[in-house]
Motif scaffolding. Structure first.
Motif, PDB file in Angstrom:
ATOM      1  N   LEU A 179       0.790  -1.208  -0.184  1.00 11.67           N
ATOM      2  CA  LEU A 179       0.431   0.456  -0.131  1.00 11.67           C
ATOM      3  C   LEU A 179       0.863   0.801   0.185  1.00 11.67           C
ATOM      4  O   LEU A 179       0.915   2.112  -0.694  1.00 11.67           O
ATOM      5  CB  LEU A 179      -1.059   0.112   0.775  1.00 11.67           C
ATOM      6  CG  LEU A 179      -1.910  -1.472   1.190  1.00 11.67           C
ATOM      7  CD1 LEU A 179      -2.696  -1.583   2.915  1.00 11.67           C
ATOM      8  CD2 LEU A 179      -3.140  -1.247   0.033  1.00 11.67           C
ATOM      9  N   THR A 180       2.132   0.973   0.759  1.00 10.44           N
ATOM     10  CA  THR A 180       2.634   2.168   0.987  1.00 10.44           C
ATOM     11  C   THR A 180       3.803   2.348  -0.533  1.00 10.44           C
ATOM     12  O   THR A 180       3.627   3.759  -1.389  1.00 10.44           O
ATOM     13  CB  THR A 180       4.134   2.220   1.597  1.00 10.44           C
ATOM     14  OG1 THR A 180       3.171   1.916   3.295  1.00 10.44           O
ATOM     15  CG2 THR A 180       5.193   3.479   1.597  1.00 10.44           C
ATOM     16  N   ARG A 181       3.769   1.916  -1.246  1.00  6.54           N
ATOM     17  CA  ARG A 181       5.034   1.851  -2.802  1.00  6.54           C
ATOM     18  C   ARG A 181       3.140   2.187  -3.354  1.00  6.54           C
ATOM     19  O   ARG A 181       3.248   2.672  -4.545  1.00  6.54           O
ATOM     20  CB  ARG A 181       4.846   0.276  -3.588  1.00  6.54           C
ATOM     21  CG  ARG A 181       4.907  -0.196  -4.582  1.00  6.54           C
ATOM     22  CD  ARG A 181       6.510   0.772  -4.739  1.00  6.54           C
ATOM     23  NE  ARG A 181       6.856  -0.818  -4.057  1.00  6.54           N
ATOM     24  CZ  ARG A 181       7.924  -1.753  -4.723  1.00  6.54           C
ATOM     25  NH1 ARG A 181       7.499  -1.969  -6.388  1.00  6.54           N
ATOM     26  NH2 ARG A 181       8.523  -2.321  -4.130  1.00  6.54           N
ATOM     27  N   PHE A 182       1.959   1.995  -3.412  1.00  7.23           N
ATOM     28  CA  PHE A 182       0.664   2.317  -4.567  1.00  7.23           C
ATOM     29  C   PHE A 182       0.875   3.601  -4.042  1.00  7.23           C
ATOM     30  O   PHE A 182       0.625   4.850  -5.195  1.00  7.23           O
ATOM     31  CB  PHE A 182      -0.359   1.631  -3.882  1.00  7.23           C
ATOM     32  CG  PHE A 182      -0.956   1.198  -4.641  1.00  7.23           C
ATOM     33  CD1 PHE A 182       0.001  -0.050  -5.687  1.00  7.23           C
ATOM     34  CD2 PHE A 182      -1.639  -1.076  -3.951  1.00  7.23           C
ATOM     35  CE1 PHE A 182      -0.390  -1.517  -6.361  1.00  7.23           C
ATOM     36  CE2 PHE A 182      -1.887  -2.081  -4.574  1.00  7.23           C
ATOM     37  CZ  PHE A 182      -0.913  -2.185  -5.527  1.00  7.23           C
ATOM     38  N   ALA A 183       0.784   4.325  -2.980  1.00 10.07           N
ATOM     39  CA  ALA A 183       0.898   5.995  -2.363  1.00 10.07           C
ATOM     40  C   ALA A 183       1.620   5.646  -2.972  1.00 10.07           C
ATOM     41  O   ALA A 183       1.466   7.442  -3.823  1.00 10.07           O
ATOM     42  CB  ALA A 183       0.502   5.452  -1.457  1.00 10.07           C
ATOM     43  N   ALA A 184       2.589   5.952  -3.498  1.00 10.68           N
ATOM     44  CA  ALA A 184       3.896   6.428  -3.454  1.00 10.68           C
ATOM     45  C   ALA A 184       3.794   6.794  -6.125  1.00 10.68           C
ATOM     46  O   ALA A 184       4.897   7.233  -6.012  1.00 10.68           O
ATOM     47  CB  ALA A 184       5.180   6.445  -3.191  1.00 10.68           C
ATOM     48  N   GLN A 185       3.571   6.077  -5.621  1.00 10.72           N
ATOM     49  CA  GLN A 185       3.822   5.791  -7.447  1.00 10.72           C
ATOM     50  C   GLN A 185       2.552   7.000  -7.942  1.00 10.72           C
ATOM     51  O   GLN A 185       1.230   7.358  -7.763  1.00 10.72           O
ATOM     52  CB  GLN A 185       2.790   3.816  -8.011  1.00 10.72           C
ATOM     53  CG  GLN A 185       2.543   4.645  -9.071  1.00 10.72           C
ATOM     54  CD  GLN A 185       3.701   3.636  -9.553  1.00 10.72           C
ATOM     55  OE1 GLN A 185       4.801   3.504  -9.342  1.00 10.72           O
ATOM     56  NE2 GLN A 185       4.258   4.760 -11.076  1.00 10.72           N
TER      57      GLN A 185
END
Length: 249
Positions: A179-185
């Motif tokens: 989810l952190t990866r998604f938020a930073a994409q």
């Protein structure tokens, strides 16, 4: 299912392209670029770029006198069973040749990841689907691009139904990390898969979305060609509008 965000640039380009194609279809004798600019409300550089794309895809033809008429790809639409699929496959095949990579269209439909279209060949083999794409949304570029477009509720629902299994040593298996990866994409930056789905394969995907259905355009390369991934992904991003137009038609 709702989308968290969508990349609007390809969608806007398709809207403009459809407007231009409608104007050309209404003038079988030919229409000039100046006439198109006035009727479609487009500036010269923007219209010129759009016409180049439409010529390349075969939707319009430029005559000797400089006017534009409908092209072979546009004329083929609706001429027989399944004819509407031809422009899309032609577009994907052309993109495969340009990129030197297998190319895919992914869709998020009925709560599942689907890959209904692929263009590959002897020198550009498709990735081996050793784990069902529906169950690998946390690992594959296609899956991450599609799931990443969902709103929080739909994303949580998807992840609750598909266990985040470790497919390679690089696979993210912790939901919070994903989810952190998604938020930073960023929405306009290609999503990458660096051997997270399969050892020996790297992939990239970009959003290909119009309306309420998440979609993506993706490519895969053997790991030996990882140095080509980012430039190929950028080219994939630039091609999104032409593929979305083929999907729309």
């Amino acid at each position: 299912m709702a989308l968290q965000h969508e990349s609007t640039a390809p969608y806007r380009s398709v809207q403009r392209a459809l407007r231009v194609l409608d104007l050309i279809a209404r003038r079988p004798a030919g229409v000039t670029e100046a006439e198109l600019a006035r009727a479609a409300g487009l500036t010269g550089p923007r219209l010129s770029g759009l016409l180049r794309m439409l010529r390349r895809e075969g939707y319009v033809t430029q005559c000797a006198d400089g006017t534009y008429t409908s092209g072979e790809a546009l004329d083929r639409l609706g001429t027989g069973p399944g004819a509407g699929r031809a422009p899309l496959q032609d577009s994907l095949d052309r993109l495969r040749g340009d990129l030197g990579a297998a190319v895919y269209v992914g869709r998020y439909q009925d709560g599942e990841i689907r890959v209904p279209y692929c263009a590959d060949g002897p020198d550009t083999p498709a990735v081996h689907e050793w784990v069902d794409f529906r169950s690998s949304g946390h690992a594959s570029a296609i899956g991450k691009c599609l799931v990443g477009q969902l709103d929080a509720e739909a994303r949580s629902d998807h992840l609750s139904r598909h266990r985040m299994a470790r497919l390679t040593s690089r696979t993210i298996t912790h939901e919070g990390q994903l989810l952190t990866r998604f938020a930073a994409q960023p929405a306009t930056v290609p999503v990458l898969d660096l051997q997270e789905y399969a050892v020996g394969t790297v992939c990239a995907a970009v959003p290909l979305t119009a309306g309420a259905t998440a979609g993506c355009l993706a490519l895969s390369l053997p790991v030996e060609q990882t140095h080509r991934l980012r430039p190929a992904a950028d080219a994939l991003n630039r091609a999104a509008a032409s593929v979305l137009l083929a999907l729309t038609l």
